[in-house]
Design an enzyme around this catalytic site. Structure first.
Site, short mmCIF file in Angstrom:
data_model
loop_
_atom_site.label_atom_id
_atom_site.label_comp_id
_atom_site.label_asym_id
_atom_site.label_seq_id
_atom_site.Cartn_x
_atom_site.Cartn_y
_atom_site.Cartn_z
CG ASP A 74 -1.77 1.20 1.37
OD1 ASP A 74 -2.31 1.64 0.33
OD2 ASP A 74 -1.93 1.74 2.48
CB SER A 75 0.11 4.76 -0.72
OG SER A 75 -1.09 4.79 0.03
CB CYS B 96 -2.74 1.12 -2.46
SG CYS B 96 -2.90 2.87 -2.77
CD GLU C 291 -2.58 8.49 7.45
OE1 GLU C 291 -1.59 9.10 7.83
OE2 GLU C 291 -2.54 7.53 6.65
CB CYS D 261 -10.03 5.12 0.18
SG CYS D 261 -8.62 5.81 1.06
CG HIS E 32 -6.81 5.83 5.17
ND1 HIS E 32 -6.00 5.24 4.23
CD2 HIS E 32 -6.00 6.51 6.02
CE1 HIS E 32 -4.74 5.55 4.50
NE2 HIS E 32 -4.72 6.33 5.56
N1 DGL Z 1 -4.01 3.83 0.13
C1 DGL Z 1 -4.70 4.90 -0.57
C2 DGL Z 1 -5.93 4.30 -1.28
O1 DGL Z 1 -6.45 3.26 -0.92
C3 DGL Z 1 -5.11 6.01 0.36
C4 DGL Z 1 -3.94 6.82 0.90
C5 DGL Z 1 -3.19 7.53 -0.21
O2 DGL Z 1 -3.72 8.51 -0.79
O3 DGL Z 1 -2.06 7.13 -0.51
O4 DGL Z 1 -6.38 4.87 -2.24
#
Ligand code: DGL
Length: 284
Positions: free
Chosen positions: A28-29, A91, A171, A203, A205
């Site tokens: 993931d990012s 992600c 976050e 997403c 989150h």
């Molecule tokens: N992991 C990203 C997503 O699921 C969210 C956080 C980011 O913008 O990197 O799109």
């Protein structure tokens, strides 16, 4: 080399067992992909997992396709060095703009992603055919969810809404906070006006905001792509005869490109348990 075929049957069997012991690579990012790891741990408790979160370069959700592709290639190379047997793109933003890149590099290895799983689950869930998607700006601009849904059912009505403020709010830990509630309410307005009966949490989150979404969008079914991706992973591994069925204690390794302030607290909130070992490494 994933499968080495020896002429003698015993060696072949041993090699297949070794292959099953190899970890699943999840990336993931940042820290949000741990919601996927959590779902995987519950669904596939015998699988070893290697996680990489690009915490030094998060967020990806506002970056260009070219930049995300470059970062993604570096992550996948790292995963291959870790001898993974399958890859999970946790992600949504990476899946939206660099999914094809991952599959090209991975070759024959199973590659699962949150968008494919989320699109399929949304179609199975909806009754009136009106599906809402909430995601980062890059994911919404890519139109990836709508394409994935329409390639399976051209008659479905898909409305997408970028929610860039939700990632920082999650976050911050403001999961049940008035500011988050008002922000979510504002983002949901056009989707609810379109009479959606299904909302894809597109997403990493957003699954943490499920209780809030349930209150703000009563009667709308929520699709949590972390759970559906874990289910899809179980099916893909079974199909490829790669399921680990002989592992008394699964090994979990967490790698990140930075360990920012409060990382452990936030990570453990996503994961729903403590993170014993976190290692830092920089890519690129
Ligand atoms: N992991 C990203 C997503 O699921 C969210 C956080 C980011 O913008 O990197 O799109």
């Amino acid at each position: 080399m994933p499968f080495e075929i020896f002429s003698d049957g015993l060696n072949f069997k041993m090699t297949m067992n070794d292959t099953k012991q190899r970890p699943i690579g999840v990336f993931d990012s940042g820290v949000g992909g741990l919601t996927n790891v959590r779902a995987l741990m519950e669904r596939l408790p015998m699988e070893n997992i290697v996680y990489f979160g690009d915490t030094a370069r998060v967020p990806y959700g506002v970056k260009s396709r070219a930049t995300i592709e470059t970062f993604t290639s570096q992550i996948v190379d790292f995963m291959l060095q870790n001898d993974v047997k399958a890859l999970i793109i946790a992600c949504n933003t990476i899946a939206a703009v660099a999914g094809h890149k991952v599959r090209t590099i991975a070759g024959n290895m199973p590659v699962l992603d949150v968008i494919t799983a989320g699109a399929e689950a949304a179609l199975q869930t909806t009754r009136n055919g009106h599906i809402g998607i909430i995601a980062t700006s890059t994911t919404v601009n890519s139109n990836a969810y709508a394409r994935a849904i329409h390639s399976r059912n051209p008659n479905a009505r898909v409305q997408s809404q970028a929610c860039p403020l939700l990632v920082p709010l999650v976050e911050e830990g403001w999961l049940d906070h008035e500011v988050t509630r008002l922000t979510a309410r504002e983002y949901l307005k056009p989707l609810l006006a379109d009479d959606i009966d299904t909302l894809v949490l597109g997403c990493t989150h957003y699954p943490l905001l499920k209780p809030l979404f349930r209150e703000e969008a009563p009667g709308v079914a929520l699709v949590d792509s972390a759970i559906t991706t874990a289910e899809a992973t179980a099916n893909a591994l079974a199909e490829a005869d790669l399921l680990n069925t002989d592992n008394a204690s699964a090994d979990y390794r967490f790698y990140v490109s930075d360990i920012p302030l409060r990382f452990r607290t936030i990570g453990e909130r996503f994961l729903g348990r403590s993170m014993e070992q976190i290692e830092m490494l920089s890519l690129g």
